[in-house]
Design a protein around this motif. Structure first.
Motif, PDB file in Angstrom:
ATOM      1  N   HIS A   8      22.455 -40.158 -17.907  1.00 33.56           N
ATOM      2  CA  HIS A   8      22.049 -40.570 -16.571  1.00 33.56           C
ATOM      3  C   HIS A   8      20.995 -39.637 -16.003  1.00 33.56           C
ATOM      4  O   HIS A   8      20.834 -38.522 -16.467  1.00 33.56           O
ATOM      5  CB  HIS A   8      23.255 -40.653 -15.621  1.00 33.56           C
ATOM      6  N   TYR A  23      17.042 -50.255  -5.743  1.00 32.64           N
ATOM      7  CA  TYR A  23      17.504 -50.106  -7.127  1.00 32.64           C
ATOM      8  C   TYR A  23      18.350 -51.288  -7.607  1.00 32.64           C
ATOM      9  O   TYR A  23      18.330 -51.622  -8.793  1.00 32.64           O
ATOM     10  CB  TYR A  23      18.249 -48.780  -7.302  1.00 32.64           C
ATOM     11  N   ILE A  55      21.759 -44.444 -13.666  1.00 33.82           N
ATOM     12  CA  ILE A  55      21.145 -43.670 -12.590  1.00 33.82           C
ATOM     13  C   ILE A  55      22.238 -43.418 -11.572  1.00 33.82           C
ATOM     14  O   ILE A  55      22.981 -44.333 -11.203  1.00 33.82           O
ATOM     15  CB  ILE A  55      19.980 -44.425 -11.938  1.00 33.82           C
ATOM     16  N   LEU A  78      10.522 -40.828 -13.858  1.00 34.32           N
ATOM     17  CA  LEU A  78      11.550 -41.519 -14.622  1.00 34.32           C
ATOM     18  C   LEU A  78      10.900 -42.775 -15.177  1.00 34.32           C
ATOM     19  O   LEU A  78      10.260 -43.520 -14.431  1.00 34.32           O
ATOM     20  CB  LEU A  78      12.708 -41.874 -13.688  1.00 34.32           C
TER      21      LEU A  78
END
Length: 129
Positions: A8, A23, A55, A78
């Motif tokens: 993660h 997200y 995440i 990321l």
């Protein structure tokens, strides 16, 4: 020691509802768990990608802004693997997300582009093989 994969990445956001929506609704990540940590006045949201990587989205009262320009020391961005960068870019833009022009990695020949989350965290779309 043999590292297997990244499990993660943890992200601290300034506005939890806004980032949660981004997200889950814009990027389409699946909610695994969501917890409010009362002692820290903090939310922790675990989000999963299809390959099992995750995440962790955290909120904390009044977090300091992340320095990003000029480039700051630490995690730079990321990156998410996608099958078609152009299609993913169009999908994000249809939802009002600003996305940079598509570029080609000079070493791999793969296409990629960058966009930002609601707090300005640089995110990349990288075309998989």
């Amino acid at each position: 020691m043999k590292l297997l994969r990244i499990h993660h990445a943890a992200i601290i956001c300034a506005d939890y509802p806004r980032s949660r929506r981004f997200y889950t609704e814009v990027l389409g990540l699946r909610v695994v768990a969501e917890h409010h940590r009362q002692a820290r006045d903090s939310w922790k949201l675990d989000l999963a990608l299809p390959d099992g990587s995750q995440i962790e989205l955290f909120s904390f009262p009044n977090p300091p802004a992340r320095p990003s320009r000029p480039e700051a020391q630490g995690l730079r961005h990321l990156a998410f693997a996608v099958a078609d960068v152009a299609a993913a870019k169009s999908c994000l833009e249809a939802q009002g997300v600003l996305v940079e022009d598509i570029r080609v990695d000079e070493f791999t020949g793969r296409r990629f582009t960058f966009f930002a989350d609601p707090d300005g965290l640089p995110l990349e779309l990288y075309e998989s093989a």
